[in-house]
Design an enzyme around this catalytic site. Structure first.
Site, PDB file in Angstrom:
ATOM      1  N   CYS A 114      33.235   1.599   3.872  1.00 23.16           N
ATOM      2  CA  CYS A 114      34.422   1.341   3.043  1.00 23.16           C
ATOM      3  C   CYS A 114      35.663   2.008   3.647  1.00 23.16           C
ATOM      4  CB  CYS A 114      34.166   1.761   1.599  1.00 23.16           C
ATOM      5  SG  CYS A 114      35.396   1.098   0.436  1.00 23.16           S
ATOM      6  N   HIS A 200      29.433  -0.736  -0.029  1.00 23.58           N
ATOM      7  CA  HIS A 200      28.837   0.586  -0.276  1.00 23.58           C
ATOM      8  C   HIS A 200      27.318   0.477  -0.389  1.00 23.58           C
ATOM      9  CE1 HIS A 200      32.392   3.149  -1.083  1.00 23.58           C
ATOM     10  NE2 HIS A 200      32.953   2.053  -1.572  1.00 23.58           N
ATOM     11  N   GLU A 202      25.302   2.778  -0.200  1.00 28.20           N
ATOM     12  CA  GLU A 202      24.819   3.996  -0.868  1.00 28.20           C
ATOM     13  C   GLU A 202      24.963   3.940  -2.382  1.00 28.20           C
ATOM     14  OE1 GLU A 202      29.241   4.901  -0.523  1.00 28.20           O
ATOM     15  OE2 GLU A 202      27.748   3.569   0.373  1.00 28.20           O
TER      16      GLU A 202
END
Length: 253
Positions: A114, A200, A202
């Site tokens: 990002c 993202h 994660e």
């Protein structure tokens, strides 16, 4: 037995308190440590032992402006952030300079997520800034280029998103990995140098929900935007698969 992969997580933000608490108040270092361990498990022990194969360190690049020595790491991971990648402020300028130093050598590799993806783009001379398409939020489809399909081993990626800034153009000599209706540069790649994604991998549903609700409460997102996005945060996504691709990239000769 091969030595562990030494990955320096450059923390470009701090999670919201409700998220941070779920990761032992270890910041985005804790979030990425969780992703990378799960991704190593996805690869299988024959490739990388999840418990002994990773040596992950955290670096505060905002307040402390601390950075690893390149000889002490194999990779640097630039996290996401609420900050603007295009701002001309000391800590962001220093991060861009450090990224350029990493790009100028050929051993230490970069993972950009990002904001980190945008910093890599900026370090390479690409224009970064606000998208004229507005926010891209929650689980979205990322259409892959041929190289993207080869790298990720999928025809299309589904990934959590939370951004209104983009890399406007793929830098010269860099391979585009994918795009979406709201973002023309969803990922970038250079062999043995870097892999970046705008999304993202994660983020879990819980992380995304907290961020959306917080930004809606602050008036950053409208109620309609928030509700539409919250309806998609629980959709299946390829976060761990993306993390596994990151690790394979770091392991390849």
């Amino acid at each position: 037995m091969q030595p562990p992969l030494r990955i320096a997580v450059l923390e470009c933000d701090t999670p919201l308190p409700a998220v941070n608490a779920r990761y032992n108040n270890e910041g985005y270092y804790g979030v990425f440590k969780t992703l990378l361990k799960s991704s190593a498990e996805n690869l299988g022990n024959s490739r990388l032992d999840p418990d002994t194969g990773l040596q992950i360190t955290k670096w505060d690049v905002i307040d402390a402006q601390e950075y690893p020595r390149l000889e002490d790491v194999d990779a640097v991971l630039l996290t996401g952030s609420k900050h603007n990648s295009f701002e001309d402020i000391p800590w962001i300028n220093r991060l861009v300079e450090f990224t350029q130093q990493v790009l100028a050598q050929n051993r230490v590799r970069i993972l950009g997520i990002c904001f980190g993806h945008q910093i890599v783009g900026r370090a390479l001379g690409a224009k970064v800034g606000r998208s004229d398409q507005g926010w891209e939020i929650a689980v979205c489809d990322m259409d892959l280029t041929e190289k993207g399909k080869e790298l990720f081993g999928l025809e299309k990626l589904r990934v959590q998103q939370m951004h209104q800034d983009v890399v406007h153009n793929c830098p010269s000599g860099v391979t585009l990995l994918g795009h979406s209706p709201r973002c023309a540069v969803q990922g970038m790649y250079a062999p043995r140098r870097f892999v970046t994604v705008q999304g993202h991998p994660e983020f879990t549903r819980e992380i995304e929900d907290v961020i959306i609700q917080s930004r809606a409460k602050a008036g950053v997102l409208s109620e309609d935007q928030a509700q539409e996005a919250l309806a998609r945060t629980g959709n299946e996504h390829d976060g761990v698969s993306i993390g596994a691709t990151f690790l394979k990239f770091l392991l390849e000769g």
